[in-house]
Design a protein around this motif. Structure first.
Motif: not given
Length: 215
Positions: A167, A171, A189, A191-193
């Motif tokens: 992930w 990201s 988001d 960072q979280r994709s």
């Protein structure tokens, strides 16, 4: 098969309740666009077309109108989930491109043949992918290509799609693509994709009762 199922769950739209109608006041900062990804627009028309594909497939897969209404009731966030998946697909494509990964048509065909064998035939696989992941039959090969991209990307990172390393690559790709969602669908988001809902008082979600379809 377990890894493939985990990958599909992570990357395919997971659909669970009735398709919402979003009504909003104020200026639309994204006229005609549900999202902009890498400078390319995902229009409302494109998004609605994909949602309609799932709805038609759901209607064709059940014996009567009552069963269809139940299927609709289980997939209430379909529009937002579909947009999430359209964006995530492009993110995965970018991450695979960055890693020099490609998937051939032959690889997709081989994967499909193996899954059909496990599902008891082509019809069983189409039904399973529609019910579990919200993937209509005409999008099955596209989805399998994405599953293979995810597997190859994970392998190149010496990890699997459930791990942070995987992930993190998504990201990075999300950041490169400068994803911008229409506010009515929340925001992306990096960072979280993943898509996150915006908490704005001027957006009201209304669940419309499904119209009865002729059997």
């Amino acid at each position: 098969m377990h890894r493939r199922r985990r990958t599909a769950l992570a990357l395919s739209a997971v659909i669970a309740a009735a398709a919402p109608l979003l009504t909003a006041c104020g200026n639309d900062a994204h006229p005609g666009a549900a999202a902009v990804v890498g400078g390319q627009r995902i229009t409302f028309a494109q998004l609605q077309s994909r949602v309609d594909e799932v709805r038609r497939a759901q209607r064709a897969s059940v014996p009567d109108a009552a069963s269809y209404e139940q299927a609709v009731a289980r997939t209430g966030t379909l529009t937002r989930d579909t947009l999430h998946q359209l964006v995530l697909d492009r993110v995965l494509d970018r991450a695979a491109q960055d890693a020099g990964i490609s998937v051939s048509r032959l690889e997709v065909q081989r994967m499909r043949a193996g899954l059909e064998q496990q599902a008891g035939g082509a019809k069983g696989l189409k039904s399973a992918w529609l019910q579990q992941y919200g993937v209509p039959p005409q999008r099955l090969d596209d989805n399998l290509r994405l599953q293979l991209e995810a597997q190859k990307l994970a392998s190149s990172l010496h990890t699997d799609p459930s791990r942070p390393e995987f992930w993190k690559a998504l990201s990075k790709a999300s950041g490169e693509l400068r994803i911008d969602l229409n506010p009515r669908y929340g925001s992306w988001d990096v960072q979280r994709s993943g898509r996150v809902d915006a908490r704005t008082p001027w957006i009201r979600e209304v669940t419309s009762p499904p119209r009865r379809q002729p059997a």
